[in-house]
Design a protein around this motif. Structure first.
Motif, PDB file in Angstrom:
ATOM      1  N   VAL A 161      40.128  39.884  45.879  1.00  0.00           N
ATOM      2  CA  VAL A 161      41.391  39.741  45.153  1.00  0.00           C
ATOM      3  C   VAL A 161      41.453  40.526  43.844  1.00  0.00           C
ATOM      4  CG1 VAL A 161      41.826  37.479  46.140  1.00  0.00           C
ATOM      5  CG2 VAL A 161      40.685  37.640  43.929  1.00  0.00           C
ATOM      6  N   MET A 169      38.975  33.629  39.819  1.00  0.00           N
ATOM      7  CA  MET A 169      38.645  32.216  39.611  1.00  0.00           C
ATOM      8  C   MET A 169      39.481  31.345  40.539  1.00  0.00           C
ATOM      9  SD  MET A 169      38.602  32.327  35.485  1.00  0.00           S
ATOM     10  CE  MET A 169      38.056  30.649  35.293  1.00  0.00           C
ATOM     11  N   ILE A 170      40.712  31.799  40.786  1.00  0.00           N
ATOM     12  CA  ILE A 170      41.583  31.094  41.717  1.00  0.00           C
ATOM     13  C   ILE A 170      41.014  31.204  43.132  1.00  0.00           C
ATOM     14  CG2 ILE A 170      43.870  31.236  42.797  1.00  0.00           C
ATOM     15  CD1 ILE A 170      44.009  30.057  40.006  1.00  0.00           C
ATOM     16  N   ALA A 171      40.444  32.378  43.445  1.00  0.00           N
ATOM     17  CA  ALA A 171      40.014  32.641  44.814  1.00  0.00           C
ATOM     18  C   ALA A 171      38.645  32.044  45.138  1.00  0.00           C
ATOM     19  CB  ALA A 171      39.978  34.149  45.059  1.00  0.00           C
ATOM     20  N   CYS A 172      37.821  31.803  44.133  1.00  0.00           N
ATOM     21  CA  CYS A 172      36.445  31.349  44.402  1.00  0.00           C
ATOM     22  C   CYS A 172      36.447  29.915  44.925  1.00  0.00           C
ATOM     23  CB  CYS A 172      35.586  31.429  43.157  1.00  0.00           C
ATOM     24  SG  CYS A 172      33.912  30.795  43.441  1.00  0.00           S
ATOM     25  N   PRO A 173      35.932  29.682  46.139  1.00  0.00           N
ATOM     26  CA  PRO A 173      35.932  28.321  46.684  1.00  0.00           C
ATOM     27  C   PRO A 173      34.850  27.437  46.082  1.00  0.00           C
ATOM     28  CG  PRO A 173      35.530  29.992  48.391  1.00  0.00           C
ATOM     29  CD  PRO A 173      35.346  30.638  47.075  1.00  0.00           C
ATOM     30  N   TYR A 174      34.007  27.997  45.225  1.00  0.00           N
ATOM     31  CA  TYR A 174      32.886  27.236  44.689  1.00  0.00           C
ATOM     32  C   TYR A 174      33.036  26.941  43.202  1.00  0.00           C
ATOM     33  CZ  TYR A 174      31.153  28.881  49.132  1.00  0.00           C
ATOM     34  OH  TYR A 174      31.034  29.153  50.463  1.00  0.00           O
ATOM     35  N   GLY A 175      34.129  27.380  42.623  1.00  0.00           N
ATOM     36  CA  GLY A 175      34.332  27.159  41.187  1.00  0.00           C
ATOM     37  C   GLY A 175      33.224  27.781  40.358  1.00  0.00           C
ATOM     38  N   ARG A 212      33.142  30.668  38.895  1.00  0.00           N
ATOM     39  CA  ARG A 212      33.513  31.658  37.890  1.00  0.00           C
ATOM     40  C   ARG A 212      34.094  30.988  36.655  1.00  0.00           C
ATOM     41  NH1 ARG A 212      34.645  37.177  39.035  1.00  0.00           N
ATOM     42  NH2 ARG A 212      33.342  37.855  40.762  1.00  0.00           N
ATOM     43  N   CYS A 240      42.522  38.686  34.389  1.00  0.00           N
ATOM     44  CA  CYS A 240      43.687  38.063  35.026  1.00  0.00           C
ATOM     45  C   CYS A 240      43.322  36.740  35.686  1.00  0.00           C
ATOM     46  CB  CYS A 240      44.336  38.995  36.046  1.00  0.00           C
ATOM     47  SG  CYS A 240      43.375  39.234  37.559  1.00  0.00           S
ATOM     48  N   ARG A 241      42.036  36.505  35.943  1.00  0.00           N
ATOM     49  CA  ARG A 241      41.511  35.237  36.441  1.00  0.00           C
ATOM     50  C   ARG A 241      41.880  34.934  37.891  1.00  0.00           C
ATOM     51  NH1 ARG A 241      43.985  34.779  31.970  1.00  0.00           N
ATOM     52  NH2 ARG A 241      45.510  33.151  32.419  1.00  0.00           N
ATOM     53  N   TYR A 242      42.331  35.967  38.599  1.00  0.00           N
ATOM     54  CA  TYR A 242      42.652  35.785  40.008  1.00  0.00           C
ATOM     55  C   TYR A 242      41.387  35.413  40.793  1.00  0.00           C
ATOM     56  CZ  TYR A 242      45.442  36.829  44.266  1.00  0.00           C
ATOM     57  OH  TYR A 242      46.143  36.780  45.443  1.00  0.00           O
TER      58      TYR A 242
END
Lengths: 420, 345
Positions: free
Chosen positions: B204, B232-238, B240, B228-230
């Motif tokens: 992403v 962090m939104i996409a990481c399924p493991y939190g 980031r 932009c932190r996109y």
């Protein structure tokens, strides 16, 4: 075709109202400017965002204004592509509002960057699999199409203002014609052809790339099941069209009354209000379908997120703003033919939807970032900080200022009343 | 011996003479030891004394062997020639048998060649191996959940090693209690970055600031990231974290003076508005330590030895064997991310 000099003076009818309006904008801009200074100095620490909830108010407003823009644009195409003659009168207004909304949207997304100084990076480096990378380019292309449309839609009147008007308006209009000052019927026909062509390029761009794409940006996040659905980008588009229609209706009433000093065309109003009602119904239905699928899936993240929206501490934003102001109240107002033909009621209905959709955007962005992606990680909790609110107000004031200046200087209302 | 203001529980340091006497008391008498064997005691003592002289720099190694090589050959006979002497036989490839070396997990080769091979990765760390290009490893971590006691020392070691600011913690231990008193169970799941084979964060990133290196580690280019932190939104493991620019200044004096050379880049002192402030950060398997031939800080510090680091592409490596065991699992396998962090249930 009346061409008295009064017709080339599109500003406020009421001088005191003008002063009051600009004074209000000045106050909002000062507050917003100070908040922006705090944001620049303090960095992202000035927000209430965390690593659990990394996206907040600025992102919500960003997608809100992208939606408003896409919606307003699509309303404009009803007139200049699909040939609904009645709506020609609001066509330029819609286009101009779409451009201003897009500028505001980009302001929001810029402010949201952790490194604002690197805003140019997406144009230097790309990632084909990133929806955001595509979006950035789509936004630029979209703004370009919008400006092209507005130019062809307004060129003939710009040439007339340049020829017969006076002062700043005439000089600006002369510049904006880009040298094409003919007032012949052929030139007008060429404008209409190109307007239609640009609109045909712009429609898929607005629907699929700009607003659908912004929905895709969220929907591809498999880590957030609430967003991760095929229906999600569609709802994005519908709510965009809804908010865009409402905005155009609101602007039409206000500008006709305050700037043009004319009677509001009841037929146009009726038509816009009917469209609004249809979009509300579709938006409600699709949102209900989406919620139903999510809840029946029993996926813990989905169920928890919807529980949060419906009954959580921020559920007032769902019930009062999203359901109340976005759907129920405007639906009631447009339910009677007589009310649909009452300008001030329709202005209220438009305003109500425009505000209600803000809650729709917040309820899209924030809830799935409250429950952590993994059990055992801390839960999030988010309400925008004062700096976030004030900068948001400031950026919206920038939009209002741009719109007002444009409405004062440009022939946004067709000079022959839109009937041709 | 002790003064009154001595710290309770902390033993006093004895004086030097006392220490020397203690060492002397423990030391075996060389003569007595050598007399127990069949070979010449005098030669042994003389070689030992001169060996000390070599280490003091009074004579060179070459002089030493000129003096003793023949004498030793005479004394020990055939056996002396069969035993390679790394200090003399430079061309001899190795000092111990292959299988012995393997059982001790030693590197095999002459001292000089091993010393050379050790220097290489360290010296090159800023160049080739920064991108992991010269690296045919695929770094992976295996965490034995039955050995994890939930002490959080991995999180602490990580913070100390990577000097992460408040709100940024590359490693956390997710602790959960199940059941009702008195039948309570507790699971501790340490969570570093999974360094996924198919990383959603990489997918992403609009500017390709985060990317996967050949050695399996997912890199973040702090000079390119726009915040932009996109991801962090996409990481399924939190996994980031956003660097909001906070500091431990109130807790520690000069907290930002030293930073960790993450991804092999030394960025100097931590300053406001300077990357990585305003960027997204995450665990990188202590890439800078891997480049030096060290294990990540969390692996090194783990009190229960629950964490293991190694090359997943090497089927004989410990981590590859563990990752292939029936106890092995990955977090959120259904996401299709294929993490390079495995857990043993």
């Amino acid at each position: 075709m009346a061409t008295d000099s009064k017709q080339f003076d599109f500003g406020f009818r009421n001088g005191r109202l003008r002063v009051a309006w600009y004074a209000l904008l000045a106050v909002l801009l000062l507050v917003g400017g100070y908040a922006m200074w705090l944001r620049l100095q303090g960095g992202m620490r000035s927000t209430n965002l965390t690593s659990i909830t990394p996206w907040g108010a600025w992102v919500a407003f960003y997608i809100y204004f992208v939606g408003l823009s896409a919606g307003a644009f699509l309303v404009s195409t009803l007139a200049n592509v699909f040939g609904i003659e009645r709506l020609h009168r609001v066509d330029r207004d819609a286009l101009f509002a779409a451009i201003v909304s897009m500028v505001v949207a980009l302001l929001f997304v810029w402010t949201d960057l952790g490194r604002m100084d690197r805003m140019w990076h997406p144009f230097a480096w790309r990632q084909v699999t990133s929806a955001l990378s595509w979006e950035v380019h789509a936004y630029v292309a979209y703004i370009f199409v919008l400006m092209t449309e507005l130019y062809f839609s307004m060129r003939y009147d710009l040439a007339r203002v340049a020829e017969r008007g006076t002062g700043l308006r005439a000089r600006l209009a002369g510049l904006l014609t880009l040298g094409r000052r003919q007032l012949t019927d052929e030139s007008r026909e060429a404008d209409r052809t190109w307007l239609k062509r640009a609109g045909i390029v712009g429609i898929p761009l607005a629907i699929f790339m700009v607003h659908g794409g912004t929905g895709v940006l969220f929907a591809v996040s498999k880590a957030r099941p609430y967003w991760n659905s095929g229906l999600f980008p569609v709802i994005f588009i519908i709510s965009a069209v809804l908010s865009g229609t409402a905005l155009v209706m609101l602007l039409y009433v206000l500008r006709t009354r305050l700037f043009d000093g004319e009677r509001v065309d009841r037929d146009i109003l009726d038509r816009l209000a009917t469209l609004l009602a249809a979009f509300v119904v579709v938006d409600v239905a699709l949102t209900a379908i989406e919620a139903l699928i999510a809840i029946v899936s029993l996926h813990p993240h989905e169920v928890e997120t919807w529980r949060l929206i419906l009954f959580g501490e921020m559920s007032w934003s769902f019930w009062w703003f999203m359901v109340g102001m976005g759907w129920v109240f405007p639906l009631v107002l447009v339910s009677k033919r007589e009310w649909r033909r009452t300008p001030w009621l329709m202005a209220v209905a438009g305003l109500s939807v425009v505000i209600g959709i803000i809650a729709v955007r917040f309820n899209i962005v924030v809830p799935p970032q409250i429950r952590p992606v993994m059990e055992g990680l801390p839960h999030g909790s988010y309400f925008p900080s004062a700096v976030e609110w004030a900068t948001s107000v400031g950026m919206m004031a920038v939009g209002l200022l741009l719109y007002t200046i444009g409405a004062e200087l440009l022939p946004l209302t067709p000079l022959d009343g839109g009937d041709h | 011996m002790s003064s009154n203001d001595a710290m309770p529980g902390v033993p006093d340091t004895p004086d030097r003479a006392q220490l020397d006497a203690m060492v002397d008391a423990e030391q075996a008498d060389p003569r007595a030891e050598l007399e127990d064997v069949d070979f010449s005691t005098e030669l042994g003592v003389a070689m030992a004394e001169d060996a000390k002289a070599v280490s003091r720099g009074e004579i060179t190694s070459e002089e030493y062997w000129q003096r003793y090589d023949d004498l030793a050959a005479e004394e020990f006979g055939e056996v002396y020639h069969e035993t390679p002497n790394p200090a003399v036989d430079h061309d001899t490839a190795q000092t111990i048998e292959d299988d012995v070396a393997e059982s001790l997990s030693c590197t095999v080769g002459s001292m000089a060649s091993i010393a050379e091979s050790l220097e290489e990765p360290a010296g090159d760390s800023e160049g080739a191996s920064e991108d992991g290009e010269d690296d045919d490893h695929r770094w992976g971590m295996v965490i034995d959940l039955q050995k994890c006691v939930g002490c959080d020392s991995c999180s602490v070691a990580c913070k100390a090693e990577n000097r992460t600011p408040p709100g940024v913690s590359y490693n956390v231990v997710m602790e959960e209690e199940h059941g009702e008193f008195p039948n309570v169970q507790r699971t501790n799941v340490p969570r570093p970055c999974m360094q996924c084979e198919n990383p959603p964060c990489v997918q992403v990133c609009p500017v390709s600031a985060t990317y996967k290196m050949d050695n399996g580690v997912v890199n973040v280019d702090y000079d390119r990231c726009i915040g932009c932190r996109y991801c962090m939104i996409a990481c399924p493991y939190g996994a980031r974290y956003f660097d909001f620019g906070e500091n431990y200044d109130d807790e520690v004096e000069g907290a930002g003076e030293i930073t960790s050379p993450e991804y092999g880049v030394d960025r100097g002192e931590r300053e406001p508005k300077k990357s990585p402030v305003g960027n997204v950060r995450k665990c990188h398997f202590c890439h800078h330590r891997l480049n030096r031939g060290e294990e990540p800080a969390c692996v090194e510090t783990c009190v229960g030895d629950a964490r293991n680091m190694g090359d997943l592409d090497d089927p004989d490596s410990e981590v590859a064997e563990m990752a292939a065991s029936t106890r092995a699992m990955q977090l959120k396998e259904g996401e299709g991310t294929d993490p390079n962090v495995y857990y043993l249930e």
